[in-house]
Design a protein around this motif. Structure first.
Motif, PDB file in Angstrom:
ATOM      1  N   GLU A   1       0.904  -1.081  -0.029  1.00 38.46           N
ATOM      2  CA  GLU A   1      -0.079  -0.020  -0.123  1.00 38.46           C
ATOM      3  C   GLU A   1       0.938   1.204   0.010  1.00 38.46           C
TER       4      GLU A   1
ATOM      5  N   VAL B   1       1.093   5.052   0.872  1.00 41.40           N
ATOM      6  CA  VAL B   1       0.602   5.871   2.074  1.00 41.40           C
ATOM      7  C   VAL B   1       0.615   7.363   1.663  1.00 41.40           C
TER       8      VAL B   1
ATOM      9  N   VAL C   1      -5.844  10.480   5.355  1.00 36.14           N
ATOM     10  CA  VAL C   1      -4.422   9.621   4.947  1.00 36.14           C
ATOM     11  C   VAL C   1      -5.122   8.448   4.380  1.00 36.14           C
TER      12      VAL C   1
ATOM     13  N   LEU D   1      -4.573   4.808   2.018  1.00 39.74           N
ATOM     14  CA  LEU D   1      -3.508   3.718   2.096  1.00 39.74           C
ATOM     15  C   LEU D   1      -4.440   3.023   0.735  1.00 39.74           C
TER      16      LEU D   1
ATOM     17  N   VAL E   1       2.472   4.594  11.913  1.00 40.03           N
ATOM     18  CA  VAL E   1       2.365   5.963  11.014  1.00 40.03           C
ATOM     19  C   VAL E   1       2.177   7.220  11.872  1.00 40.03           C
TER      20      VAL E   1
ATOM     21  N   SER F   1       1.299  11.144  11.519  1.00 42.45           N
ATOM     22  CA  SER F   1       0.724  12.160  10.639  1.00 42.45           C
ATOM     23  C   SER F   1       0.337  13.473  11.457  1.00 42.45           C
TER      24      SER F   1
ATOM     25  N   SER G   1      -1.091   1.102  10.925  1.00 43.67           N
ATOM     26  CA  SER G   1      -1.850   1.167   9.612  1.00 43.67           C
ATOM     27  C   SER G   1      -2.379  -0.262   9.276  1.00 43.67           C
TER      28      SER G   1
END
Length: 1005
Positions: free
Chosen positions: A395, A397, A404, A406, A436, A438, A460
């Protein structure tokens, strides 16, 4: 008067003149319309006075009939007339000043009267208390005919007199008191005598009288008529004294009522003719119906005026209730059938459809359908760096708006992390390749209050938030984040967007701040931990490279020294080589190799410390080096800006291969390694490319690069079209989740609509031009210009025979459409709005248009009649609309929040099955309401995802998906419509909207 514009009905012409000083012609049109309505009111008042006069002239005839039926009553009449005349003369000569005036009420008093012949009857008299009069012609009202007001065709004569006298009180001039037993004089309106005389010639006895048997009246009720001037002068006709109506006993069975016939003028002239009743004659009925229709037309404007003033409304209700009328007055009925809402203090009248039995009983509930985010179109590459990574799951990202994404590059599926409340600005992957981090920008709420930025650490695989970092600590937003590597990602480094660009280090497990320091006042682009030493941190940005050391909760920095090399304006990116050196890419197109050097004691003296200096400079690109990516074998990838090249370098920075990105995708923004050969490239024009140096690159993600406004869905296919300020017109496939084609225009597009046949689409541009594109060939088949301002809405009629173009020049241009949407000819122009057109819809029969404007007007147009403005908006309350995109209207009134600004809602769209309505607001939200939702504060389902104002929403042709489009976030969200539960709420709403045929039949009976 009801329907010309909101400015006549709701907003004064003065306020319109102030807000739009450049449009004097529109103000003159409104003033002329008001003058026309005043003239209509004069006519209505004159007609009412004439009817009152005719009833007064009937009293001598009734007196004669009473004497004919009962000759013994003549002596009593003479005696009572004499005594009553004295009292009337005394009243007329009284000079006492008037007292304070009060609201008018009416009283109906029933009493038994014993006559000389022994009969007992009920006498009904009416008394009027003094009341204030209205000299404003715009607020004078004239009631409908009594039979229409009560829902009955046959009404007793006495009740007719009472009701009509009460209804005409608004026309009494000031200075004329109304006292018990003596009605104030009603003067004619000057300038209307001629009109009255002409209409009196047509008015016959049958049309002026209510068809009821004539019965002898009480002696007391007739004694006042004795003093009336028999000559019937105009002065006396206009000021006849008020005679309380009364009911007398029925005549004896052996007496047959004397028939009446002939015009009233013959009776007034004293002609003695045989009176013949004309109740059964066709001529009398036709004349009466003609008179009723004429009076009904005149009463429309007067009746609606009752809505304007609460005092008039209350006065009408009091008069109606006290008079004992069994049906509602027309003014009260209009008030009950309309409702006002206010936007920025300006009232907007909404007329309730006739199929709603009781507006107050409507229950507003959220719709049973809900939305699920199905797909996200777009990628934020235009202003963000290091925002594309590849997970071991295959995936990719990346982020756009508040989501966000994926995206599985092989399976072409998406998952979404949606816990952010505003636009995501940065992204990084944990060393375990699962977690992850962010960070988002601050943003503001709907009240303008700043929202605090934060960083989320999330899983994730499960999309579960593990830790929230820095809430209440960061300012404006989070610009860059990085995990440490040497200690298995125990720390997270964050740089915010404050003026000092604060650098902070956080414990990932505990969410506790470990260290913080002011970084620099210049822009900071990237931050990274040294992979082999978590105490070393590097930042770069405008004209600087800083090397930080973390020790005991304290951060200290050393600035990189450029020495003999030219100092670039920007250091755009950097990576760590396998040898531990730092490689930076700058705005001059060079790759600089940085290393640690021993202290220069000769130059800096004793105590000098080691420094970081440039060891080597490598010319790489023309223009900036936006991206650097280290491959597993030690090779390096670099992405250029101006030359749009991706170059592969060996470990010693020798070029090994290159590839140029197509121009339409823009420059290279970021690079991600897939398997050492295949690459993912993020570009500055918001695209993600996949490919190799040998085979080239193809786009797997595309999007707009500037603000979007135009959105249209195909009438029969799973495709939709978008356009915006980037001058791109794009066609998307909702099933394949891909862009089918994209065309670049000379000007930017703002609106679009598909022809019902689905072969062509029209696009409105920013300069007054609009064009038609063929969906198969992408070629322009037609081009036209209307005005020199931008177009805001394009809408085809249901059968595709017309196209309406709404412009910012306040006009709606109507075109005939022929040759399957390839040929257009001007049909007409709708002129009447006082501000720019915002939304419009066609009726289902294709003959009418409903439109909204920037000053919150709701207007209706009869296109089939030559683009005629429908002044009476009340008549359009039951009209069915093929689409519903107008943000102002009765059926969507509930989408507005209390205290809303007129720009809070940018767009809405009703589903094709007419069960729900989607709303795009100015606060990044998409709402789903039930349809209709005519009550304010209606509940809804609310959905987040956009990071900017939502500019448009549309349902697909099968209502399977909803498309929403952001403005500045350049994001298109595709929502799947999921049906849950049963239709209980729908059934309740349907019952409330059931037709009222049975209730109308009961009222008519």
């Amino acid at each position: 008067m009801d329907g010309f514009t909101n400015s006549l009905d709701d907003v004064s012409a003065e306020s319109s003149a102030v807000e739009f000083p450049g449009q004097p012609s529109l103000l003159e049109v409104r003033l002329q319309a008001q003058e026309d309505e005043i003239t209509l009111l004069k006519s209505s008042l004159a007609d009412a006075l004439r009817r009152l006069h005719l009833h007064d002239q009937l009293l001598p005839l009734l007196k004669q009939q009473l004497i004919a039926v009962n000759p013994a009553a003549a002596l009593v009449l003479d005696q009572v007339s004499c005594s009553e005349g004295c009292s009337r003369r005394k009243l007329s000569t009284s000079s006492a000043p008037e007292g304070p005036r009060h609201s008018a009420t009416s009283q109906v008093v029933n009493r038994n009267v014993i006559h000389e012949n022994g009969h007992t009857g009920d006498s009904v008299s009416s008394h009027l208390r003094p009341r204030p009069t209205s000299h404003d012609r715009c607020t004078q009202t004239e009631p409908p005919s009594l039979g229409q007001a009560t829902g009955q065709d046959r009404v007793p004569l006495t009740l007719t007199r009472v009701a009509q006298s009460l209804c005409l009180e608004d026309a009494i001039p000031a200075g004329q008191p109304v006292v018990e037993g003596n009605r104030a004089k009603l003067h004619r309106v000057q300038g209307l005598e001629d009109d009255e005389e002409e209409e009196e010639k047509e008015l016959t006895w049958a049309s002026s009288m209510v068809e009821e048997p004539i019965r002898p009246t009480t002696l007391r009720g007739l004694q006042k008529v004795d003093l009336q001037d028999p000559t019937g002068s105009p002065e006396d006709q206009g000021s006849a004294p008020h005679t309380p109506a009364s009911v007398s006993p029925a005549p004896p069975k052996d007496h047959t009522p004397i028939p009446r016939a002939g015009p009233l003028s013959s009776l007034l002239e004293g002609e003695k003719k045989t009176l013949v009743r004309r109740n059964s004659e066709k001529l009398g009925k036709e004349t009466q119906e003609k008179s009723k229709k004429r009076l009904d037309k005149k009463a429309v404007s007067s009746a609606n005026l009752l809505i304007r003033s609460s005092s008039l409304e209350n006065r009408a209700k009091d008069l109606n209730s006290n008079a004992g009328s069994p049906g509602p007055r027309r003014g009260t009925y209009s008030q009950e059938k309309s409702i006002k809402m206010f936007i920025r203090g300006r009232p907007i009248t909404m007329y309730i459809p006739s199929n709603i039995n009781n507006y107050e009983d409507l229950k507003m509930e959220p719709p049973p359908e809900k939305l699920e985010l199905d797909w996200v179109y777009g990628y934020r590459g235009r202003d963000c760096r290091a925002n594309l990574y590849l997970l071991p799951t295959g995936e990719a990202v990346y982020f756009i708006a508040c989501v966000v994404v994926l995206y599985h590059i092989n399976n072409r599926t998406q998952r979404h992390y949606r816990k952010h409340t505003d636009c995501v600005r940065c992204l990084t992957i944990h060393p375990d390749k699962v977690r992850v981090a962010s960070g988002q920008t601050a943003g503001v709420d709907k009240d303008g209050k700043a929202l605090q930025p934060f960083v989320h650490i999330w899983d994730s695989s499960t999309l579960v938030t593990l830790q929230q970092i820095g809430l209440g600590t960061f300012e404006r937003g989070v610009g860059s984040v990085a995990f440490s590597f040497a200690d298995a990602g125990a720390f997270l480094c964050v740089i915010d967007d404050s003026n000092e660009h604060m650098l902070s280090v956080w414990d990932c497990a505990k969410g506790i701040k470990h260290a913080e320091v002011k970084s620099t006042n210049e822009a900071v682009f990237v931050v990274e931990f040294n992979p082999s030493d978590s105490t070393n941190i590097i930042t770069c940005g405008k004209s600087h490279v800083y090397f930080w050391t973390l020790s005991g909760g304290t951060l200290t920095k050393k600035q990189g020294i450029f020495g003999k090399y030219k100092k670039p304006k920007f250091i755009q990116s950097f990576v760590f080589s396998l040898t531990g050196d730092v490689l930076t890419g700058d705005s001059e197109g060079n790759i600089l190799t940085w290393g640690k050097s021993a202290a220069d004691v000769k130059t800096l003296g004793k105590g000098a410390k080691e420094t970081f200096q440039i060891m080597r400079q490598t010319r790489a690109h023309e223009g900036s080096v936006f991206a650097l990516c280290m491959l597993q074998g030690g090779n390096l990838l670099s992405g250029g800006g101006k030359d749009r090249k991706v170059i592969r370098w060996s470990a010693d920075l020798a070029p090994e291969g290159e590839c140029e990105i197509p121009e339409n995708f823009g420059a290279v923004r970021t690079l991600a390694d897939v398997d050492g050969e295949e690459l993912l490239v993020g570009t500055t024009r918001n695209a993600i490319l996949r490919g190799t140096f040998a085979d080239g690159f193809v786009a797997i993600v595309q999007g707009h690069v500037d603000e979007m406004w135009g959105l249209a869905t195909h009438p029969s296919q799973d495709v939709f079209l978008t356009c915006g300020h980037d001058r791109q017109v794009c066609l998307w496939n909702t099933e394949e989740h891909t862009m089918d084609w994209c065309v670049t225009l000379e000007e930017y597009g703002l609106c679009a609509d598909f022809c019902p046949n689905g072969a062509v689409v029209s696009v409105g541009l920013s300069t007054g031009r609009w064009l038609v594109l063929d969906l198969q060939t992408r070629e322009m088949v037609s081009e036209y210009t209307d005005g020199n301002e931008q177009h805001s809405v394009m809408r085809y009629s249901p059968d595709g025979s017309f196209l309406a173009v709404g412009s910012h020049d306040n006009f709606i241009y109507i075109y005939n459409v022929t040759e399957s949407g390839r040929r257009y000819s001007r049909f007409g122009k709708c002129n009447g709005h006082s501000s720019f057109i915002t939304h419009l819809d066609w009726s289902k029969d294709g003959n009418y248009v409903m439109s909204n404007s920037g000053d919150y007007e709701i207007l209706y147009w009869d296109v089939a009649a030559g683009c005629k403005l429908l002044r009476n908006r009340y008549e359009s309350r039951d009209r069915e609309w093929s689409s519903y995109t107008c943000v102002l209207g009765f059926h969507v009134m509930g989408v507005w929040l209390e205290g809303s600004d007129g720009t809070d809602i940018n767009a809405l769209c009703r589903s094709h099955n007419e069960r729900m309505v989607a709303v795009a607001d100015d606060f990044c939200k998409v709402h789903l309401f039930q349809y209709p939702c005519p009550k304010l504060k209606a509940p809804s389902h609310k959905y987040e995802g956009h990071g900017s104002h939502v500019t448009n929403v549309r349902f697909t042709h099968r209502d399977s998906h909803l498309l929403s489009m952001g403005g500045k976030d350049t994001c298109i969200l595709q929502w799947r419509v999921r049906k849950v539960g049963t239709g209980d709420s729908r059934e309740r709403l349907a019952s409330a909207f059931s037709t009222s045929t049975s209730s109308l039949e009961l009222a008519a009976s």
